[in-house]
Design a protein around this motif. Structure first.
Motif, PDB file in Angstrom:
ATOM      1  N   ILE A   6       0.828  -1.205   0.000  1.00 14.98           N
ATOM      2  CA  ILE A   6       0.000   0.000   0.000  1.00 14.98           C
ATOM      3  C   ILE A   6       0.861   1.254   0.000  1.00 14.98           C
ATOM      4  N   ASN A   7       0.260   2.358  -0.404  1.00 15.18           N
ATOM      5  CA  ASN A   7       0.931   3.651  -0.422  1.00 15.18           C
ATOM      6  C   ASN A   7       0.522   4.424   0.821  1.00 15.18           C
ATOM      7  N   VAL A   8       1.521   4.792   1.648  1.00 10.87           N
ATOM      8  CA  VAL A   8       1.277   5.540   2.876  1.00 10.87           C
ATOM      9  C   VAL A   8       2.074   6.836   2.803  1.00 10.87           C
ATOM     10  N   LYS A   9       1.368   7.952   2.708  1.00 12.23           N
ATOM     11  CA  LYS A   9       1.998   9.283   2.639  1.00 12.23           C
ATOM     12  C   LYS A   9       3.084   9.349   1.571  1.00 12.23           C
ATOM     13  N   GLY A  10       2.811   8.790   0.400  1.00 14.63           N
ATOM     14  CA  GLY A  10       3.731   8.855  -0.726  1.00 14.63           C
ATOM     15  C   GLY A  10       4.816   7.788  -0.735  1.00 14.63           C
ATOM     16  N   GLN A  11       4.833   6.894   0.247  1.00 14.03           N
ATOM     17  CA  GLN A  11       5.825   5.826   0.284  1.00 14.03           C
ATOM     18  C   GLN A  11       5.118   4.476   0.250  1.00 14.03           C
ATOM     19  N   CYS A  31       5.982  -2.467   6.870  1.00 10.59           N
ATOM     20  CA  CYS A  31       7.414  -2.657   6.619  1.00 10.59           C
ATOM     21  C   CYS A  31       7.793  -2.052   5.275  1.00 10.59           C
ATOM     22  N   LYS A  32       9.013  -1.578   5.197  1.00 10.63           N
ATOM     23  CA  LYS A  32       9.522  -1.035   3.946  1.00 10.63           C
ATOM     24  C   LYS A  32       9.858  -2.142   2.954  1.00 10.63           C
TER      25      LYS A  32
END
Length: 49
Positions: A6-11, A31-32
Motif C-alpha cells: 500500500i501507499n502511505v503518505k507517498g511511500q 514494513c519497507k
C-alpha cells in the motif's frame, strides 16, 4: 496472516495483518521491505499453536 502493498503518505509499504478465526485483528505491521525480519517474527509468533 494477510499481506498487501500500500501507499502511505507517498511511500510504498508492505502491510501485514494477523487476524483470528473470528475476524478480529490480532496485530498489524508496516514494513519497507518484503519479508522484513520483523514481519517474519510476527508471522512465526502468530502461527504457533
Amino acid at each position: 496472516m494477510d499481506k498487501a502493498y500500500i501507499n502511505v503518505k507517498g511511500q510504498w509499504k508492505y502491510y501485514y495483518l494477523a487476524i483470528d478465526k473470528f475476524g478480529n485483528v490480532i496485530k498489524f505491521l508496516l514494513c519497507k521491505h518484503r519479508f522484513d525480519k520483523e514481519a517474519l517474527a510476527l508471522f512465526n509468533k502468530v502461527n504457533r499453536p
